[in-house]
Design an enzyme around this catalytic site. Structure first.
Site, PDB file in Angstrom:
ATOM      1  N   TYR A  31       0.894  -1.182  -0.043  1.00 14.84           N
ATOM      2  CA  TYR A  31       0.006  -0.066  -0.147  1.00 14.84           C
ATOM      3  C   TYR A  31       0.912   1.328   0.002  1.00 14.84           C
ATOM      4  O   TYR A  31       0.630   1.836  -0.732  1.00 14.84           O
ATOM      5  CB  TYR A  31      -0.758   0.044   1.301  1.00 14.84           C
ATOM      6  CG  TYR A  31      -1.658   1.330   1.479  1.00 14.84           C
ATOM      7  CD1 TYR A  31      -2.823   1.556   0.366  1.00 14.84           C
ATOM      8  CD2 TYR A  31      -1.337   2.375   2.287  1.00 14.84           C
ATOM      9  CE1 TYR A  31      -3.623   2.613   0.692  1.00 14.84           C
ATOM     10  CE2 TYR A  31      -2.102   3.657   2.287  1.00 14.84           C
ATOM     11  CZ  TYR A  31      -3.147   3.625   1.494  1.00 14.84           C
ATOM     12  OH  TYR A  31      -3.732   4.615   1.516  1.00 14.84           O
ATOM     13  N   LYS A  35       1.573   3.866  -3.223  1.00 14.42           N
ATOM     14  CA  LYS A  35       1.093   5.249  -3.003  1.00 14.42           C
ATOM     15  C   LYS A  35       2.067   6.194  -3.423  1.00 14.42           C
ATOM     16  O   LYS A  35       1.903   7.134  -3.902  1.00 14.42           O
ATOM     17  CB  LYS A  35       0.345   5.520  -1.534  1.00 14.42           C
ATOM     18  CG  LYS A  35      -0.134   6.858  -1.299  1.00 14.42           C
ATOM     19  CD  LYS A  35      -1.161   6.756   0.013  1.00 14.42           C
ATOM     20  CE  LYS A  35      -1.707   7.898   0.364  1.00 14.42           C
ATOM     21  NZ  LYS A  35      -2.333   8.074   1.764  1.00 14.42           N
TER      22      LYS A  35
END
Length: 131
Positions: A31, A35
């Site tokens: 994640y 990102k």
């Protein structure tokens, strides 16, 4: 539990969550790195494409009350209420909120804005970052 490392996090291991730790660590790493990659791509592409009159920005949505969000976060569930408590405007975003941000970036009014991330999050990201 996660140990806050700024924009990324890793779980704090203990004897009761070792299986969860190995799964969660991968989830946090994937994640956070994806990102960060999107943020970096937005900024670098804006620099490289600016000379051609092209602006490039991104939208960081969170939490948006989509059908998928509602399935994963049922109304009234303690976890859902906890998410809502972390949103300063005390409501979940709607898909229309994202559409308004897209509309702005697609308009001439945003012609001098490039390489930016617009967080459409009800102030949630502001509350997560100490001043």
């Amino acid at each position: 539990d996660c140990i806050d490392l700024g924009t990324s996090a890793i779980p704090k291991p203990n004897s009761t969550n070792s299986t969860m730790v190995s799964q969660f660590r991968t989830s946090c790493i994937a994640y956070a790195s994806s990102k960060a990659a999107l943020i970096g791509l937005t900024r670098v592409a804006a620099l490289e494409l600016g000379a051609y009159g092209i602006t490039l920005n991104a939208i960081g949505p969170d939490p948006i009350e989509t059908e998928l969000f509602k399935q994963a976060n049922p109304k009234g569930a303690p976890e859902t209420e906890q998410i809502l408590k972390n949103v300063p405007v005390q409501r979940f975003g709607q898909p229309e909120d994202i559409a308004h941000a897209c509309d702005f970036f697609l308009s001439e009014k945003s012609g001098f804005i490039t390489g930016q991330i617009l967080y459409v999050c009800g102030g949630m990201t502001v509350g997560l970052n100490p001043i």
